[in-house]
Design an enzyme around this catalytic site. Structure first.
Site: not given
Ligand code: MEV
Length: 446
Positions: A85, A282, A298, A395
């Site tokens: 990513e 995430k 792992d 991003h």
């Molecule tokens: C993207 O991989 C992760 C985010 O969505 C985490 C978040 O929203 O805190 C940017």
């Protein structure tokens, strides 16, 4: 055509590729070249990778990057990340640099205990099971001494064994719960071997016991023996903090008090709202998984454990917390993770060896500290963007390269496009338009 095959794993690698091409690619031999294109140039290295799994045909590359400027408990680290990513390493590196000027990360391992169970059903009076357990508990330790000898020498081993009556959730259901210390090993094989030994000792002792009737003996059913990837007692806590006024980074015009307030609220929302908690966590796992993979651990186990822990009170919540009290901003993570710095592929995979070398050959305990800080940094970076500029700015800047590569831009075209998007907002449509205009100009006859 039937695409099933028996004995696939026994075929040579060439024969496997041939079968694949005939069955799934209409005999197109270029598919074999595509697979071979990602083989290691050194056949010895390639066979090392092939031997990690069954039916290996090629390698699957993901980028390996580093985030410098992590200061953890006063020590400098440059942390390796294996991740595809675009923005993860950049966000972590930015957060690490930011906190390096504000005292760095403080990290502490609270406990390193791991758990495994022998799951069994037994249709007898639970009191009889309890008495029997206490009668033979020492035999369980004694009967596994050969398996635990090396680990005991390294300061680990079986900490305790408990009998758990779970007939509240399933009739006649019991567990023998082993509690283990596995030092610098992740310990899955160690734990599973001991649990399997526990089960055979348990069965043998029941068989030879005078206490149980034949019917009672027959009703014992050992279901399975397996470690639990949920290890709430193998847990690390990492934190950053500073005065609210020090949150201002000298750039832009976002006031520190407003930043702290919005940041705290964002973490609070992730604590009380599962939809947000999932995305928030995430983001944490973006950092954690990448370092877990780079260090040969792992990540499925670490993920599963983190999410169970995040829902330990019955609702899925943020793994991080934030307070703003008396002018101090405090942000921390508490996360269980079972890691190893010996065993597994840690001394086999060349890039894993490189990572552990780069980190100064950490113990499992130190690696827990490092990885939790990578998760905290990642979360800080994501939430800081969310509550200020929005996530897309950073991003899309990082994603620009992927868009240009999809368009098959030349080196020169890339340079021009990057220059253009220093000021403009990146989107697939906008990049495509700029690309077309550059290429159009280049191909126009003069
Ligand atoms: C993207 O991989 C992760 C985010 O969505 C985490 C978040 O929203 O805190 C940017």
């Amino acid at each position: 055509m039937n695409k099933r095959i028996k004995g696939f794993s026994k075929l040579s690698k060439e024969a496997k590729m041939e079968w694949l091409v005939q069955s799934y690619f209409n005999g197109d031999g270029t598919k074999i070249e595509e697979l071979k294109d990602y083989w290691h140039k050194d056949p010895k290295r390639q066979s090392l990778h092939d031997e990690f799994i069954e039916n290996s045909l090629s390698n699957f590359f993901i980028p390996y990057g580093v985030a410098p400027n992590f200061v953890i408990n006063g020590k400098d680290y440059c942390i390796p990340f294996a991740i595809e990513e675009s923005s993860v390493v950049a966000a972590s590196a930015k957060a690490a640099a930011f906190w390096s000027e504000r005292g760095g990360f403080k990290s502490e391992v609270l406990s390193m205990r791991k758990i495994g169970h022998v799951h069994f059903t037994w249709a007898i009076d639970p009191q009889k099971v309890r008495t029997f357990f206490y009668d033979i508990k020492q035999e369980l330790f004694k009967g596994t001494e050969d398996l635990t000898a090396n680990m005991r020498q390294r300061g680990g081993g079986i900490i305790d064994i408990e009998l758990i009556d779970r007939s509240d959730i399933e009739s006649n259901y019991f567990q023998l719960k082993g509690i283990f210390e596995t030092r610098d090993a992740m310990g899955a094989n160690f734990i599973n071997s001991i649990l399997e030994r526990f089960s055979s000792i348990w069965r043998d002792k029941v068989e030879s016991s005078q206490v149980f009737s034949e019917k009672e003996k027959e009703s014992l059913l050992i279901i399975m023996c397996i470690l639990s990837n949920y290890s709430p007692e193998c847990i690390v806590r990492s934190e950053v903090s500073c005065k609210v006024e020090d949150l201002f980074n000298g750039k832009g015009d976002f006031p520190a008090e407003l930043f702290a307030e919005k940041f705290k609220q964002a973490v609070r929302i992730a604590t009380i709202e599962p939809y947000r908690a999932t995305t928030h966590n995430k983001g944490i796992m973006n950092g954690i998984d990448a370092v877990v993979i780079a260090t040969g651990n792992d990540f499925r186990a670490v993920e599963a454990c983190a999410h169970t822990y995040a829902s330990r009170d019955g609702q899925y919540r943020s793994l991080t917390r934030c307070t703003v009290e008396e002018g101090v901003f405090r942000f921390w993570i508490e996360i269980p993770m079972a890691l190893g710095t010996v065993g597994g592929i840690t001394n086999l995979h060349p890039m894993v060896k490189f990572s552990l070398d780069l980190l100064g050959h950490p113990s499992a305990e130190e690696l827990m500290q490092i990885i939790s800080c990578a998760g905290l940094a990642q979360n800080f970076g994501a939430v800081a963007s969310l509550v200020t500029t929005g996530i897309q700015q950073g991003h899309m800047k990082m994603h620009l390269m992927n868009i240009m590569n999809t368009l098959e831009c030349t080196h020169e075209e890339k340079a021009q496009i990057i220059e253009h998007f220093k000021t403009d907002t990146v989107s697939v449509a906008a990049v495509t338009a700029v690309f077309k205009s550059i290429r159009g100009k280049a191909t126009k006859p003069s």
